[in-house]
Design a protein around this motif. Structure first.
Motif, mmCIF file in Angstrom:
data_model
loop_
_atom_site.group_PDB
_atom_site.id
_atom_site.type_symbol
_atom_site.label_atom_id
_atom_site.label_comp_id
_atom_site.label_asym_id
_atom_site.label_seq_id
_atom_site.Cartn_x
_atom_site.Cartn_y
_atom_site.Cartn_z
ATOM 1 N N ALA A 15 -3.008 11.532 -1.292
ATOM 2 C CA ALA A 15 -3.695 10.179 -2.085
ATOM 3 C C ALA A 15 -3.678 9.078 -0.405
ATOM 4 C CB ALA A 15 -3.451 9.980 -2.978
ATOM 5 N N SER A 16 -2.626 9.644 0.428
ATOM 6 C CA SER A 16 -3.313 8.498 1.179
ATOM 7 C C SER A 16 -3.879 9.297 1.878
ATOM 8 C CB SER A 16 -1.592 9.024 1.773
ATOM 9 O OG SER A 16 -0.582 8.254 0.858
ATOM 10 N N PHE A 17 -3.783 10.415 2.290
ATOM 11 C CA PHE A 17 -4.768 10.777 3.429
ATOM 12 C C PHE A 17 -6.434 11.449 2.440
ATOM 13 C CE2 PHE A 17 -7.830 14.984 5.035
ATOM 14 C CZ PHE A 17 -7.326 14.664 5.425
ATOM 15 N N ASP A 18 -6.418 10.915 1.346
ATOM 16 C CA ASP A 18 -7.987 11.324 0.987
ATOM 17 C C ASP A 18 -8.496 9.816 0.743
ATOM 18 O OD1 ASP A 18 -7.456 13.640 0.175
ATOM 19 O OD2 ASP A 18 -7.683 14.394 -1.652
ATOM 20 N N ASN B 148 2.122 3.421 3.293
ATOM 21 C CA ASN B 148 3.712 2.218 3.109
ATOM 22 C C ASN B 148 4.494 3.319 2.103
ATOM 23 O OD1 ASN B 148 5.260 0.063 2.597
ATOM 24 N ND2 ASN B 148 4.465 -1.473 1.530
ATOM 25 N N ALA B 149 5.347 3.024 2.455
ATOM 26 C CA ALA B 149 6.669 3.648 1.249
ATOM 27 C C ALA B 149 6.306 2.339 0.732
ATOM 28 C CB ALA B 149 7.198 4.270 1.479
ATOM 29 N N GLN C 292 0.458 8.090 -6.262
ATOM 30 C CA GLN C 292 0.058 7.098 -6.114
ATOM 31 C C GLN C 292 -0.869 6.974 -4.878
ATOM 32 O OE1 GLN C 292 -2.354 5.336 -9.548
ATOM 33 N NE2 GLN C 292 -2.694 7.438 -10.781
ATOM 34 N N ALA C 293 -2.050 6.360 -4.253
ATOM 35 C CA ALA C 293 -2.380 5.008 -3.156
ATOM 36 C C ALA C 293 -3.306 3.897 -3.314
ATOM 37 C CB ALA C 293 -2.547 6.561 -2.111
ATOM 38 N N LYS C 294 -3.360 2.883 -2.845
ATOM 39 C CA LYS C 294 -3.953 1.960 -2.390
ATOM 40 C C LYS C 294 -3.470 1.709 -1.285
ATOM 41 C CE LYS C 294 -3.978 1.212 -7.637
ATOM 42 N NZ LYS C 294 -3.327 -0.334 -8.393
ATOM 43 N N ILE C 295 -5.213 0.747 -1.319
ATOM 44 C CA ILE C 295 -5.218 0.758 0.670
ATOM 45 C C ILE C 295 -5.531 -1.080 0.576
ATOM 46 C CG2 ILE C 295 -7.829 1.155 0.368
ATOM 47 C CD1 ILE C 295 -7.435 1.952 3.228
ATOM 48 N N HIS D 247 -0.715 2.163 0.590
ATOM 49 C CA HIS D 247 0.160 2.264 -0.232
ATOM 50 C C HIS D 247 1.113 2.734 -0.777
ATOM 51 C CE1 HIS D 247 0.817 -2.179 0.962
ATOM 52 N NE2 HIS D 247 -0.443 -2.134 1.061
ATOM 53 N N THR D 248 1.617 3.470 -1.057
ATOM 54 C CA THR D 248 1.976 5.075 -1.842
ATOM 55 C C THR D 248 3.690 4.817 -2.283
ATOM 56 O OG1 THR D 248 1.572 6.825 -2.068
ATOM 57 C CG2 THR D 248 2.576 6.139 0.232
#
Length: 179
Positions: A102-105, A25-26, A63-66, A79-80
């Motif tokens: 960050a999303s890939f990781d 998600n952008a 950054q990214a969160k799930i 979400h990034t």
């Protein structure tokens, strides 16, 4: 297109209807929904997504969160927060690359096998699409080279035919250069 054992697709469509392990998600920094891709994902996922996002305390650019996918076919949402393009003099390129890595990781840490990305920051955040496509494809290719067994499928989901063409060309060029 294939790099290592990972299949890459570039399609035009609605990311919120894909049947993958996770969609990206952008998002905006609040993670509470907005316009564009973010709004479409929140509407499709339903009200439980906002509740879980409130518990995450927002997200910084790059950054990214799930979260869970709730009513989506995708089991998770990553979400990034992409950078707003301000002429390229404010680390926008590095921040965009960080969104993808960050999303890939995060997907790899959660054992996910298929991941769909929108064209992060290319809508209302005005990141030049050709440059964004090159950054996206190179960043993901670099991650796959270092973790070739990580993901089975990467999908770039574009909002219109022009974006699809630009992303397809960038991905093809990137994969061709890696042999």
């Amino acid at each position: 297109m294939i790099l290592g054992r990972t299949v890459w697709d570039v399609i035009k469509g609605d990311i919120s209807v894909l049947d993958v392990d996770a969609i990206v998600n952008a998002a905006n920094s609040s993670l509470l929904g907005g316009g564009g891709v973010d709004g479409a994902i929140h509407r499709a996922a339903g009200p439980d997504l906002v509740h879980e996002c409130r518990l995450l305390g927002g997200c910084k650019t790059g950054q990214a969160k799930i979260t869970k996918g709730y009513r989506l076919k995708a089991r998770h949402i990553i979400h990034t927060v992409g950078p707003v393009w301000r002429g390229g003099e404010h680390d926008e390129r590095d921040l965009l690359a960080s969104c993808y890595s960050a999303s890939f990781d995060l997907a790899v840490r959660h054992g996910l096998r298929s991941l769909a990305f929108p064209a992060i920051s290319t809508g209302i955040f005005r990141f030049p699409i050709a440059e964004a496509a090159r950054i996206a494809s190179r960043t993901i290719a670099d991650r796959i080279v270092f973790k070739p067994e990580a993901l089975d499928r990467i999908v770039f989901v574009c909002f219109d035919a022009n974006a699809e063409e630009v992303f397809a060309a960038a991905v093809a060029e990137c994969l061709e250069s890696r042999g």
